[in-house]
Design an enzyme around this catalytic site. Structure first.
Site, PDB file in Angstrom:
ATOM      1  N   HIS A 162     -63.258 -65.635 -55.013  1.00  0.00           N
ATOM      2  CA  HIS A 162     -64.601 -65.680 -54.442  1.00  0.00           C
ATOM      3  C   HIS A 162     -65.136 -64.254 -54.421  1.00  0.00           C
ATOM      4  O   HIS A 162     -64.368 -63.292 -54.340  1.00  0.00           O
ATOM      5  CB  HIS A 162     -64.599 -66.151 -52.983  1.00  0.00           C
ATOM      6  CG  HIS A 162     -64.038 -67.511 -52.716  1.00  0.00           C
ATOM      7  ND1 HIS A 162     -62.702 -67.753 -52.583  1.00  0.00           N
ATOM      8  CD2 HIS A 162     -64.670 -68.698 -52.510  1.00  0.00           C
ATOM      9  CE1 HIS A 162     -62.509 -69.033 -52.315  1.00  0.00           C
ATOM     10  NE2 HIS A 162     -63.682 -69.629 -52.267  1.00  0.00           N
ATOM     11  N   ASP A 203     -63.878 -62.165 -51.536  1.00  0.00           N
ATOM     12  CA  ASP A 203     -62.462 -61.771 -51.576  1.00  0.00           C
ATOM     13  C   ASP A 203     -62.282 -60.385 -52.161  1.00  0.00           C
ATOM     14  O   ASP A 203     -61.318 -59.693 -51.836  1.00  0.00           O
ATOM     15  CB  ASP A 203     -61.639 -62.725 -52.472  1.00  0.00           C
ATOM     16  CG  ASP A 203     -61.793 -64.168 -52.117  1.00  0.00           C
ATOM     17  OD1 ASP A 203     -61.964 -64.463 -50.916  1.00  0.00           O
ATOM     18  OD2 ASP A 203     -61.749 -65.008 -53.035  1.00  0.00           O
ATOM     19  N   GLU A 255     -65.614 -78.898 -56.094  1.00  0.00           N
ATOM     20  CA  GLU A 255     -64.332 -79.195 -55.448  1.00  0.00           C
ATOM     21  C   GLU A 255     -64.552 -80.160 -54.280  1.00  0.00           C
ATOM     22  O   GLU A 255     -65.163 -79.790 -53.271  1.00  0.00           O
ATOM     23  CB  GLU A 255     -63.665 -77.921 -54.938  1.00  0.00           C
ATOM     24  CG  GLU A 255     -62.316 -78.182 -54.298  1.00  0.00           C
ATOM     25  CD  GLU A 255     -61.492 -76.923 -54.148  1.00  0.00           C
ATOM     26  OE1 GLU A 255     -60.715 -76.847 -53.182  1.00  0.00           O
ATOM     27  OE2 GLU A 255     -61.608 -76.024 -54.997  1.00  0.00           O
ATOM     28  N   HIS A 274     -56.821 -81.518 -50.041  1.00  0.00           N
ATOM     29  CA  HIS A 274     -58.080 -82.206 -49.749  1.00  0.00           C
ATOM     30  C   HIS A 274     -57.970 -83.703 -50.030  1.00  0.00           C
ATOM     31  O   HIS A 274     -58.559 -84.521 -49.318  1.00  0.00           O
ATOM     32  CB  HIS A 274     -59.216 -81.620 -50.591  1.00  0.00           C
ATOM     33  CG  HIS A 274     -59.559 -80.205 -50.228  1.00  0.00           C
ATOM     34  ND1 HIS A 274     -60.401 -79.432 -50.989  1.00  0.00           N
ATOM     35  CD2 HIS A 274     -59.172 -79.429 -49.187  1.00  0.00           C
ATOM     36  CE1 HIS A 274     -60.523 -78.235 -50.429  1.00  0.00           C
ATOM     37  NE2 HIS A 274     -59.779 -78.213 -49.335  1.00  0.00           N
ATOM     38  N   ASP A 295     -56.500 -77.482 -57.716  1.00  0.00           N
ATOM     39  CA  ASP A 295     -55.963 -76.510 -56.777  1.00  0.00           C
ATOM     40  C   ASP A 295     -54.658 -77.091 -56.257  1.00  0.00           C
ATOM     41  O   ASP A 295     -54.651 -78.175 -55.655  1.00  0.00           O
ATOM     42  CB  ASP A 295     -56.927 -76.276 -55.616  1.00  0.00           C
ATOM     43  CG  ASP A 295     -57.955 -75.209 -55.917  1.00  0.00           C
ATOM     44  OD1 ASP A 295     -57.981 -74.718 -57.056  1.00  0.00           O
ATOM     45  OD2 ASP A 295     -58.738 -74.872 -55.009  1.00  0.00           O
ATOM     46  N   ASP A 346     -52.582 -75.752 -46.431  1.00  0.00           N
ATOM     47  CA  ASP A 346     -52.537 -74.959 -47.675  1.00  0.00           C
ATOM     48  C   ASP A 346     -51.168 -74.333 -47.932  1.00  0.00           C
ATOM     49  O   ASP A 346     -51.064 -73.148 -48.257  1.00  0.00           O
ATOM     50  CB  ASP A 346     -53.602 -73.849 -47.647  1.00  0.00           C
ATOM     51  CG  ASP A 346     -55.000 -74.368 -47.875  1.00  0.00           C
ATOM     52  OD1 ASP A 346     -55.149 -75.395 -48.554  1.00  0.00           O
ATOM     53  OD2 ASP A 346     -55.949 -73.756 -47.366  1.00  0.00           O
ATOM     54  N   ASP A 380     -53.960 -72.599 -54.717  1.00  0.00           N
ATOM     55  CA  ASP A 380     -54.785 -72.429 -53.523  1.00  0.00           C
ATOM     56  C   ASP A 380     -53.860 -72.628 -52.325  1.00  0.00           C
ATOM     57  O   ASP A 380     -53.978 -73.590 -51.572  1.00  0.00           O
ATOM     58  CB  ASP A 380     -55.929 -73.437 -53.530  1.00  0.00           C
ATOM     59  CG  ASP A 380     -56.911 -73.201 -52.395  1.00  0.00           C
ATOM     60  OD1 ASP A 380     -56.707 -72.255 -51.625  1.00  0.00           O
ATOM     61  OD2 ASP A 380     -57.879 -73.969 -52.285  1.00  0.00           O
TER      62      ASP A 380
END
Length: 436
Positions: free
Chosen positions: A100, A103, A231, A270, A295, A308, A338
């Site tokens: 991102h 980041d 996503e 997710h 991911d 995560d 991820d």
């Protein structure tokens, strides 16, 4: 050039299944050929910049636990972070990374300054990429962390926030193209609502559709030939999100005529939060023609939120890669980790070991999936189960060559009842277990 962060740790290499070296691959040999393709080319591993280098170790119940030498809000520290990141990519031998904007560069006083900083660090990345050979799987914009996005980005009730988000995404698409990124992801972290009492759902969905259409149009305008990805993300952090799961995203894309323009980046965690299995979401994306990338991570099944964690469940990975291989494998997408360390995993070695374990787990899963496909372990039972639909009369029903009246008359004249047949679920589960 070594940054010193990883000490004297050498590059991670394949040592085989008998190795006890915690920083060696036991199952991932990038040059091993499976189904006519190298494992590296099948799996297309990427490291997530945000969790590995930007995350401070906090969770919903506690703050920072990591103390990294690059933490801070200066461009000098952003370059140090990049030095460590690309050193780790080289140590692991991972071909890709993802990021991102937030980041990789500190936030500026204005959007203009933030974009300038992103451009500066992108130039720095370019040199690193040329030196190491590491490529960009995808870029994206962080449209969820800053307080300006507390009510969403594309779906925000304030048009100024919508415009700010649009300008931010434009800059990120520009950088992704400049760095040769193979995809661009839109991650709707706060595109949803917390209460319907202050939400106009119709308006917000239309805003999201217009926003995505502009991104697709702009990507074409500048000649970005990568894939645009959404996503799916369910109810975290908001009560409901407009990109809840693959089916919801597909309905949204159909509404705005984008089903042929945009694909999905599916995250394992997710999928679970949406009440599905990972392989369900992958199979549905393939069926709808919108599968793009993944991911890879896992959730703690005793926790109700997105933990995560790094993947370590080979049967889960085998079933996931089975669906990916059935759909023809990755095109521009890949396997992005991820995933983040646990708050107590403080050492540089932990960061490497987590990725080594995840890479090995995925490699074992893909190889098991490939063998199941090559031996038609699940394909032949599936074909047998649906064999009746190969009959000419059955095909005529689906082809629109029979009316409801005609079908009814055929059944009544036949005078026999269809007999149920076993679905053989347990037998098939045992088949899978032979491979994993």
């Amino acid at each position: 050039m070594s940054t010193g962060f990883f000490g004297d740790i050498k590059s991670v290499t394949f040592e085989g299944s008998e190795s006890t070296n915690p920083l060696a691959y036991r199952f991932y040999d990038p040059d091993e050929v499976v189904m006519g393709k190298r494992l590296e080319d099948h799996l297309r591993f990427a490291v997530a910049y945000w969790h590995s280098f930007a995350w401070p170790g906090g969770d919903p119940f506690g703050g920072q636990t990591f103390d990294r030498p690059w933490f801070g809000d200066t461009m000098e520290l952003a370059r140090l972070k990049a030095d460590v990141a690309f050193e780790m990519f080289s140590l692991l031998g991972t071909p890709y990374f993802c990021f991102h904007d937030a980041d990789v560069r500190p936030e500026g006083e204005t959007l203009k300054e933030s974009i300038a900083r992103l451009d500066e660090i992108a130039d720095y990345f370019g040199g690193k990429m040329e030196t190491t050979g590491t490529k960009l799987l995808w870029g994206t914009a962080n449209l969820f962390s800053h307080r300006r996005y507390m009510a969403g980005a594309a779906t925000n009730p304030d048009p100024d926030v919508f415009a700010y988000a649009a300008a931010t995404v434009k800059s990120c698409v520009d950088v992704t193209k400049r760095l040769g990124g193979e995809n661009y992801v839109l991650w709707g972290g706060r595109e949803g609502y917390e209460t319907l009492l202050n939400t106009d759902m119709k308006r917000e969905r239309e805003q999201a559709g217009r926003f995505l259409s502009m991104v697709v149009d702009y990507a074409k305008k500048i000649g970005f030939d990568g894939t645009i990805l959404i996503e799916p993300k369910p109810q975290e952090p908001t009560k409901h999100q407009y990109d809840y799961d693959v089916a919801t995203v597909y309905g949204f894309l159909k509404d705005f005529g984008l089903e042929g323009e945009v694909k999905v980046n599916i995250e394992q965690g997710h999928a679970i939060l949406a009440g599905h299995s990972f392989e369900h979401e992958l199979a549905l994306a393939n069926a709808l023609g919108i599968f793009g990338s993944i991911d890879m991570n896992r959730n703690d099944y005793q926790s109700g939120w997105d933990t995560d964690q790094f993947p370590n469940n080979v049967p889960e990975m085998a079933l996931a890669y089975y669906q990916i291989l059935l759909g023809g494998g990755f095109k521009t997408g890949g396997t992005n980790f991820d995933a983040k360390l646990r708050r107590q995993s403080l050492d540089p070695e932990d960061l490497l070991a987590a990725h080594v374990g995840g890479i090995d787990c995925c490699a074992r899963g893909l190889k098991a999936a490939a063998k199941m496909i090559e031996e038609k372990a699940l394909i032949e039972p599936l074909e047998k189960r649906y064999a009746g639909w190969e009959d000419s009369e059955a095909k005529a029903m689906l082809a629109g060559e029979r009316t409801l009246d005609q079908i009814s008359e055929r059944v009544l004249s036949k005078g026999t009842e269809p007999q149920p047949r076993s679905g053989r679920q347990e037998w098939l589960e045992n088949v899978v277990n032979r491979y994993v």
